[in-house]
Design a protein around this motif. Structure first.
Motif, mmCIF file in Angstrom:
data_model
loop_
_atom_site.group_PDB
_atom_site.id
_atom_site.type_symbol
_atom_site.label_atom_id
_atom_site.label_comp_id
_atom_site.label_asym_id
_atom_site.label_seq_id
_atom_site.Cartn_x
_atom_site.Cartn_y
_atom_site.Cartn_z
ATOM 1 N N GLU A 171 0.816 -1.218 0.000
ATOM 2 C CA GLU A 171 0.000 0.000 0.000
ATOM 3 C C GLU A 171 0.846 1.263 0.000
ATOM 4 N N GLY A 172 2.149 1.133 0.131
ATOM 5 C CA GLY A 172 3.029 2.297 0.160
ATOM 6 C C GLY A 172 3.131 2.963 1.514
ATOM 7 N N ALA A 173 2.637 2.287 2.569
ATOM 8 C CA ALA A 173 2.652 2.882 3.906
ATOM 9 C C ALA A 173 4.033 2.808 4.549
ATOM 10 N N ILE A 174 4.818 1.801 4.166
ATOM 11 C CA ILE A 174 6.196 1.706 4.654
ATOM 12 C C ILE A 174 7.109 1.362 3.482
ATOM 13 N N ASP A 175 8.372 1.689 3.624
ATOM 14 C CA ASP A 175 9.351 1.490 2.564
ATOM 15 C C ASP A 175 9.770 0.023 2.491
ATOM 16 N N LYS A 176 9.870 -0.503 1.274
ATOM 17 C CA LYS A 176 10.234 -1.914 1.110
ATOM 18 C C LYS A 176 11.627 -2.210 1.652
ATOM 19 N N ALA A 177 12.584 -1.308 1.430
ATOM 20 C CA ALA A 177 13.935 -1.529 1.945
ATOM 21 C C ALA A 177 13.928 -1.601 3.474
ATOM 22 N N LYS A 178 13.082 -0.790 4.074
ATOM 23 C CA LYS A 178 12.958 -0.811 5.541
ATOM 24 C C LYS A 178 12.353 -2.142 5.984
ATOM 25 N N PHE A 179 11.375 -2.605 5.248
ATOM 26 C CA PHE A 179 10.746 -3.886 5.565
ATOM 27 C C PHE A 179 11.742 -5.033 5.407
ATOM 28 N N ASP A 180 12.537 -4.995 4.362
ATOM 29 C CA ASP A 180 13.500 -6.067 4.109
ATOM 30 C C ASP A 180 14.564 -6.159 5.193
ATOM 31 N N SER A 181 14.793 -5.078 5.920
ATOM 32 C CA SER A 181 15.819 -5.075 6.970
ATOM 33 C C SER A 181 15.228 -5.290 8.362
ATOM 34 N N PHE A 182 13.968 -5.748 8.418
ATOM 35 C CA PHE A 182 13.285 -5.967 9.698
ATOM 36 C C PHE A 182 13.420 -7.436 10.091
ATOM 37 N N TYR A 183 14.042 -7.677 11.224
ATOM 38 C CA TYR A 183 14.273 -9.044 11.704
ATOM 39 C C TYR A 183 13.726 -9.173 13.127
ATOM 40 N N VAL A 184 12.775 -10.078 13.323
ATOM 41 C CA VAL A 184 12.267 -10.353 14.660
ATOM 42 C C VAL A 184 13.131 -11.462 15.263
ATOM 43 N N PRO A 185 13.796 -11.208 16.391
ATOM 44 C CA PRO A 185 14.725 -12.198 16.959
ATOM 45 C C PRO A 185 13.999 -13.286 17.748
ATOM 46 N N VAL A 186 13.226 -14.100 17.058
ATOM 47 C CA VAL A 186 12.457 -15.181 17.688
ATOM 48 C C VAL A 186 12.644 -16.463 16.893
ATOM 49 N N HIS A 187 12.867 -17.561 17.606
ATOM 50 C CA HIS A 187 12.960 -18.873 16.953
ATOM 51 C C HIS A 187 12.180 -19.893 17.760
ATOM 52 N N HIS A 228 11.884 0.187 14.804
ATOM 53 C CA HIS A 228 12.428 0.011 13.450
ATOM 54 C C HIS A 228 11.759 0.918 12.421
ATOM 55 N N PHE A 229 10.435 1.054 12.502
ATOM 56 C CA PHE A 229 9.706 1.769 11.451
ATOM 57 C C PHE A 229 9.254 3.172 11.872
ATOM 58 N N GLY A 230 9.332 3.481 13.155
ATOM 59 C CA GLY A 230 8.753 4.729 13.623
ATOM 60 C C GLY A 230 7.301 4.513 14.022
ATOM 61 N N ASP A 231 6.590 5.583 14.270
ATOM 62 C CA ASP A 231 5.213 5.499 14.768
ATOM 63 C C ASP A 231 4.244 5.194 13.627
ATOM 64 N N ILE A 232 4.110 3.912 13.336
ATOM 65 C CA ILE A 232 3.213 3.468 12.259
ATOM 66 C C ILE A 232 2.044 2.654 12.812
ATOM 67 N N MET A 233 1.828 2.719 14.128
ATOM 68 C CA MET A 233 0.906 1.780 14.746
ATOM 69 C C MET A 233 -0.544 1.999 14.341
ATOM 70 N N ASP A 234 -0.938 3.232 14.080
ATOM 71 C CA ASP A 234 -2.321 3.457 13.632
ATOM 72 C C ASP A 234 -2.578 2.713 12.321
ATOM 73 N N GLU A 235 -1.636 2.829 11.387
ATOM 74 C CA GLU A 235 -1.773 2.139 10.108
ATOM 75 C C GLU A 235 -1.643 0.629 10.292
ATOM 76 N N PHE A 236 -0.762 0.217 11.193
ATOM 77 C CA PHE A 236 -0.591 -1.210 11.470
ATOM 78 C C PHE A 236 -1.892 -1.804 12.013
ATOM 79 N N VAL A 237 -2.520 -1.102 12.946
ATOM 80 C CA VAL A 237 -3.786 -1.579 13.525
ATOM 81 C C VAL A 237 -4.857 -1.673 12.451
ATOM 82 N N ARG A 238 -4.960 -0.635 11.612
ATOM 83 C CA ARG A 238 -5.970 -0.647 10.553
ATOM 84 C C ARG A 238 -5.745 -1.834 9.623
ATOM 85 N N THR A 239 -4.504 -2.063 9.229
ATOM 86 C CA THR A 239 -4.187 -3.154 8.311
ATOM 87 C C THR A 239 -4.424 -4.512 8.978
ATOM 88 N N ALA A 240 -4.064 -4.615 10.248
ATOM 89 C CA ALA A 240 -4.254 -5.877 10.977
ATOM 90 C C ALA A 240 -5.727 -6.218 11.105
#
Length: 361
Positions: free
Chosen positions: A245-261, A317-329
């Motif tokens: 949707e263009g809400a976050i940058d793809k390069a930023k998304f590609d560099s996002f790693y959740v440290p969980v296994h 990592h992304f800054g304050d994107i939670m309003d958009e994150f909640v809407r998308t979720a």
């Protein structure tokens, strides 16, 4: 980036806080109760030589909210019951709660007051901030270590991925499926290093014959699941939709790693046996589907649970994107046009692993 610099649950007592969205974790703590009680019965038994009038208990990764004291309270109640049963005076009890420095320790400290008011047994308390992937306590000082729902969190994202700029969750599904074995192997390697270190450190801090009871979110077997580990996978799907949707940058998304296994039971057993400091007294695995489905049963619960676990990492990592994150979720939940969320929940071979360990002499 090391997870100790960014991983903590959402603080406070608000609607999206971990304190208000940790029913799944509470259910899993309840499953540890019988193992902790069995350990206390051994430690306080009439023929036990481990205790000299005191017992030191540490909870690693205590977080905050109502679950922060659950494991140590179980241990204290078991100590009292055991001493009454044996008609012997209770030992003095020292309870030490650990989590990362950004944990909501204000809430934890206030809740510790109730433990300190105990007269039988006498309970002393303390808070130890820091990563459990480093030394936290003096040598040969602990009798019992507990860790619930925390060891699936890694010390950092796998270097093989971050160094080579390999995205965990590519927006191209074909690339993502081809790359999945590589990604999972990188995470498994990081978990092996971290869990081995955790065992080595605790072996130094526990007395000879000391005990550990740990639980973590894992997978049913070594068979590679067709989808990513459940919660990070769902977060990645939502963020991927935001990229489209263009809400976050793809390069930023590609560099996002959740440290969980999520390791398999076979992985956990193999690492414990190879490290060599502990014997496995009991190991259990169960399917947490019922508790998980309850925690994610409505759009609000679904979003609040994701925020309680991942909001600090996402915002850092992304800054304050939670309003958009909640809407998308919420849209992801309500529409789910291709059944991807439901598929994620049903095909991920998740399991809760609970292990009781004894330090070897």
């Amino acid at each position: 980036m090391a997870s100790e610099q960014m991983v903590h649950m959402s603080q406070g007592q608000g609607e999206t806080s971990y304190a208000r969205n940790s029913s799944f974790q509470k259910a899993e703590q309840n499953r540890m109760k019988s193992l902790i009680e069995a350990v206390i019965a051994e430690l306080c038994g009439s023929r036990s030589t481990l205790l000299t009038g005191k017992i030191v208990i540490a909870d690693l990764g205590c977080s905050s909210g109502p679950n922060a004291l659950a494991l140590v309270s179980t241990a204290i109640n078991a100590i009292h019951s055991q001493c009454v049963h044996l008609q012997q005076p209770p030992p003095e009890v020292c309870v030490l709660l650990n989590d990362l420095p950004d944990n909501d320790f204000n809430t934890v400290v206030k809740s510790l007051v109730t433990l300190r008011q105990s007269k039988d047994p006498v309970v002393l308390t303390g808070v130890i901030p820091g990563s459990f992937y480093e030394r936290l306590f003096t040598s040969d000082s602990l009798h019992l270590v507990c860790a619930s729902n925390s060891l699936q969190w890694l010390s950092k994202a796998p270097e093989d991925l971050t160094r080579n700029h390999i995205p965990v969750f590519d927006t191209d599904e074909h690339v993502r499926r081809e790359r999945f074995p590589l990604v999972r192997e990188a995470y498994a390697h990081q978990f092996r290093n971290d869990f081995t270190l955790f065992l080595e450190l605790r072996a130094k801090e526990l007395v000879s014959g000391g005990r550990m009871v740990i639980s973590l979110v894992g997978t049913c077997s070594d068979v590679i699941a067709s989808k990513f580990f459940l919660f990070p996978g769902i977060v990645a799907q939502i963020l991927s939709a935001m990229v489209a949707e263009g809400a976050i940058d793809k390069a930023k998304f590609d560099s996002f790693y959740v440290p969980v296994h999520g390791p398999s039971g076979e992985e956990v057993r193999e690492i414990i046996e190879e490290e060599g400091s502990f014997s496995i007294r009991e190991m259990r695995a169960h399917d947490p589907t019922t508790e998980m489905n309850t925690a994610l049963s409505t759009p609000r619960k679904f979003v609040n649970n994701l925020r309680a676990l991942f909001e600090p990492i996402i915002v850092q990592h992304f800054g304050d994107i939670m309003d958009e994150f909640v809407r998308t979720a919420e849209l992801h939940w309500s529409l789910d046009p291709d059944g991807s969320l439901q598929e994620e929940r049903t095909r991920t071979s998740r399991a809760m692993l609970v292990v009781s360990l004894a330090k070897l002499h």
